[in-house]
Design an enzyme around this catalytic site. Structure first.
Site, PDB file in Angstrom:
ATOM      1  N   ARG A 126      26.005 -46.586  33.212  1.00 17.07           N
ATOM      2  CA  ARG A 126      25.643 -45.173  33.061  1.00 17.07           C
ATOM      3  C   ARG A 126      24.698 -44.940  33.854  1.00 17.07           C
ATOM      4  NH1 ARG A 126      23.481 -48.192  28.206  1.00 17.07           N
ATOM      5  NH2 ARG A 126      25.245 -48.099  26.740  1.00 17.07           N
ATOM      6  N   LYS A 148      29.899 -31.677  41.672  1.00 18.86           N
ATOM      7  CA  LYS A 148      31.418 -31.989  40.665  1.00 18.86           C
ATOM      8  C   LYS A 148      32.262 -33.377  40.738  1.00 18.86           C
ATOM      9  CE  LYS A 148      33.054 -27.336  39.188  1.00 18.86           C
ATOM     10  NZ  LYS A 148      33.766 -26.529  39.191  1.00 18.86           N
ATOM     11  N   GLU A 190      38.918 -22.510  51.253  1.00 21.26           N
ATOM     12  CA  GLU A 190      37.980 -22.662  50.660  1.00 21.26           C
ATOM     13  C   GLU A 190      37.071 -21.991  51.730  1.00 21.26           C
ATOM     14  OE1 GLU A 190      37.204 -23.828  47.431  1.00 21.26           O
ATOM     15  OE2 GLU A 190      39.516 -25.038  47.141  1.00 21.26           O
ATOM     16  N   LYS A 232      27.376 -22.220  49.060  1.00 20.86           N
ATOM     17  CA  LYS A 232      27.439 -23.244  47.829  1.00 20.86           C
ATOM     18  C   LYS A 232      26.355 -24.127  47.080  1.00 20.86           C
ATOM     19  CE  LYS A 232      30.680 -26.697  46.071  1.00 20.86           C
ATOM     20  NZ  LYS A 232      31.915 -27.454  45.383  1.00 20.86           N
ATOM     21  N   GLU A 242      27.779 -24.829  35.448  1.00 19.27           N
ATOM     22  CA  GLU A 242      28.391 -23.783  35.829  1.00 19.27           C
ATOM     23  C   GLU A 242      28.798 -23.505  33.943  1.00 19.27           C
ATOM     24  OE1 GLU A 242      32.691 -24.695  37.362  1.00 19.27           O
ATOM     25  OE2 GLU A 242      33.580 -23.042  35.979  1.00 19.27           O
ATOM     26  N   ARG A 248      28.488 -19.809  38.959  1.00 24.18           N
ATOM     27  CA  ARG A 248      29.025 -20.622  39.767  1.00 24.18           C
ATOM     28  C   ARG A 248      30.804 -20.507  39.762  1.00 24.18           C
ATOM     29  NH1 ARG A 248      27.873 -27.633  40.633  1.00 24.18           N
ATOM     30  NH2 ARG A 248      29.180 -28.048  41.256  1.00 24.18           N
ATOM     31  N   ASN A 252      35.104 -20.356  41.376  1.00 31.73           N
ATOM     32  CA  ASN A 252      37.143 -20.860  41.170  1.00 31.73           C
ATOM     33  C   ASN A 252      37.815 -19.844  41.769  1.00 31.73           C
ATOM     34  OD1 ASN A 252      36.363 -23.462  39.727  1.00 31.73           O
ATOM     35  ND2 ASN A 252      35.452 -22.199  38.302  1.00 31.73           N
ATOM     36  N   HIS A 255      41.083 -20.585  42.034  1.00 30.87           N
ATOM     37  CA  HIS A 255      41.460 -21.683  41.316  1.00 30.87           C
ATOM     38  C   HIS A 255      42.507 -22.279  40.213  1.00 30.87           C
ATOM     39  CE1 HIS A 255      39.377 -22.870  44.849  1.00 30.87           C
ATOM     40  NE2 HIS A 255      38.948 -24.365  43.857  1.00 30.87           N
ATOM     41  N   HIS A 259      45.663 -24.110  40.292  1.00 34.31           N
ATOM     42  CA  HIS A 259      45.916 -25.341  38.841  1.00 34.31           C
ATOM     43  C   HIS A 259      46.465 -25.298  38.867  1.00 34.31           C
ATOM     44  CE1 HIS A 259      40.968 -26.051  39.216  1.00 34.31           C
ATOM     45  NE2 HIS A 259      41.841 -26.937  40.052  1.00 34.31           N
ATOM     46  N   HIS A 272      45.699 -29.576  47.759  1.00 31.79           N
ATOM     47  CA  HIS A 272      45.027 -28.666  46.776  1.00 31.79           C
ATOM     48  C   HIS A 272      44.045 -26.622  47.844  1.00 31.79           C
ATOM     49  CE1 HIS A 272      41.595 -27.183  43.763  1.00 31.79           C
ATOM     50  NE2 HIS A 272      40.982 -27.193  45.037  1.00 31.79           N
TER      51      HIS A 272
END
Lengths: 371, 371
Positions: A126, A148, A190, A232, A242, A248, A252, A255, A259, A272
């Site tokens: 955990r 993330k 990026e 960032k 987000e 936030r 993207n 993206h 994606h 990527h």
């Protein structure tokens, strides 16, 4: 540590705040740096078979010198391996070596290693301590900051994961010298993204200094990475998880299309950053079609991306397949696709009412011809 | 909602605070209760093949009546199924039905369903809303409160998981009438635990009222569950993530030995509460051997547990195997086993310097004879 090139930034997240350290020759100091920060003595260094031969021993030796017990865990290299099977390998090694709640997972590698190590740290017992040591440009300016973490699912990228912050991010720009040119350039996508969505002056500096940055001139490199990390860190501090209304999501930019490209081509074919590069060109084109940014600005964006040698055209697939992949992406809210578009260079916004017809046309316009 | 039997408690965790609602006939009101609380309209009701035939339709109908779209996801029943394969089934269903960040996962079942649903909610799209509707006594007084979620690993219990809080916990004590007697009694182990570690007066009330509670007399049942939830809420509010020095670890009374028993017998043979019952008898015996609680108190603890029809002797395995299983358990810090022992009824403490010889002797003393 009176290194004139050393930069330290802070990500302000209350009890989860942490520093980003940017500089050169940092790996030999890792043990000294982490000693006051970590609760226990066990550190698993998670890396991949490409990065480990270059840096693992330096990192491990520095940790051992400061009393840490290190466990190397090596994963295969590449986005195609960011899956449950390899996450399982990390867990198995930790359990076999009796890792405890006070233990630490250190990610030494690119975004894939960082995402998987972070997700393992978030979910092992955990939650255990986590340190990011990104070795690719893309991970240094983006993936390693903000918490993330996650893995891919056969049906989509990053569908499983957690928000889980590291204790520190340590960026040694020396690693960029051994990074393959293709990956370095993918990271530039990026870098450029931050200029487009947040900082027009930074975008202009990139237009001027691009060749120096690509030649890895140390001062330019550190200043560029610092600028990206600062943007960032600011955004993440305002919107850690987000939220639907938070800033936030601006990160993207490129993206949603990116994606979709990665999903359609299968992970591992395009990097990527390459997919995001194409996605940003598409987003800029759609922004112009929506009457947001000007044709000149859309062209400047495509040109800066092309100057990096990055792809600017989407691979050929039926348009319907693009739309299908986008609908499955997690940036969908109440059924409407939410897109980050460019208001002008230096400012982006989230649009959820883009007519489907404009998206179709844009995809058709930006696609390579059928094979 | 002017039900005289309705009790509401709050778990105070800042922005992650939530209510625990305890009462009767609550399932028909679920939709009304959740409507103001949830961000979106999609709700996956995760349950198991035993509980679903009893309550799923009532819950789903109430949600639909208030505009929610429901997706039932059924898991096989039992601790043996709290694993990655079944977690995967949840993810696959969510992805297939296009669940979004604004969607909710509702756990309708016992601790296994709650732990798995919570972990799925914590990690699907990096976290979606989560509601606990526990239907077993054990889940109502323990597992559903406090945000511990996770799955088992072949080498140990709950080795993978996350701290992830629900939006609300809805406890309908009517469900206990359909719960098999064995499971109800297993839940009593956790009820008794709260008396031992936190509240001597509650322990004494249990000694007096045990038969009435076991007969499910509604007022006694609600008062008992409320007392347990209040203790757990207090402890969780003080120590959400079970820090090394915090009080949350006290809730592990009986669990280090209990987990070892479960690991050795394989999940699914003994119920979790049964293993904890034995573990608490062992902890009380060890406490007495350490000169903490008195012989009378250790006897009262064993007697109250035995009056529930719960087991009080550990299954036979070589002592070394018990020690090995305990060493692998996650409640290990810096190599030393940390045990929750009983100072006196109503107060427990964490001991990390228990001589290994005393642990060995205690295990031998409390074990069934070899087969």
């Amino acid at each position: 540590m009176s290194d004139p090139l050393l930069e330290t930034l802070s990500v302000a997240l209350g009890s989860r705040s942490y520093d980003i350290v940017i500089g050169t020759h940092l790996f030999a100091q890792l043990g000294a740096r982490l000693q006051p920060l970590l609760p226990g003595k066990q550190v698993a260094i998670v890396s991949n078979t490409t990065v480990a031969p270059l840096y693992l021993e330096t990192v491990a030796a520095s940790l051992r010198q400061h009393g840490f017990v290190t466990l190397p865990i090596l994963l295969p290299d590449g986005e195609a391996h960011k899956n449950w099977e390899n996450l399982q390998k990390i867990f198995d090694a930790l359990i076999q070596h009796r890792f405890e709640r006070s233990s630490t997972l250190l990610a030494l590698g690119g975004g894939v290693v960082g995402d998987m190590t972070g997700f393992a740290a978030a979910t092992f017992l955990r939650g255990v301590s986590f340190v990011q040591v990104p070795t690719t440009l893309l991970a240094q300016v983006d993936a390693s900051i903000g918490g993330k973490t996650g893995i891919n699912h056969p049906l989509g990228k990053n569908l499983l994961g957690a928000f889980y912050q590291p204790r520190q991010v340590i960026i040694d720009v020396d690693t960029l010298a051994t990074l393959p040119a293709r990956e370095r350039l993918a990271g530039m996508a990026e870098v450029i993204k931050y200029g487009i969505l947040w900082d027009a002056a930074f975008f202009e500096r990139l237009e001027q200094d691009l060749e120096g940055v690509l030649r890895l001139e140390q001062h330019l490199l550190i200043a560029t990475i610092r600028a990206c990390c600062a943007i960032k860190a600011t955004i993440v501090a305002q919107d850690e998880r987000e939220t639907a209304t938070g800033q936030r999501a601006l990160l993207n930019l490129g993206h949603t299309f990116g994606h979709a490209i990665e999903t359609l081509t299968g992970y591992g074919h395009l990097l990527h950053g390459e997919a995001v590069a194409i996605g940003m060109v598409m987003a800029a084109d759609l922004s112009q079609a929506m009457g947001l940014c000007s044709a000149t600005e859309a062209r400047r964006i495509a040109q800066l991306i092309a100057r990096c040698g990055l792809p600017v055209r989407a691979p050929w697939f039926p348009v319907e397949q693009y739309l299908e992949a986008m609908a499955r992406d997690k940036k969908v809210l109440g059924g409407a696709v939410r897109l980050v578009l460019v208001d002008h260079i230096g400012q982006a916004s989230i649009q959820s009412t883009v007519p489907m017809e404009l998206i179709r046309e844009m995809i058709g316009r930006n696609m390579s011809p059928p094979p």
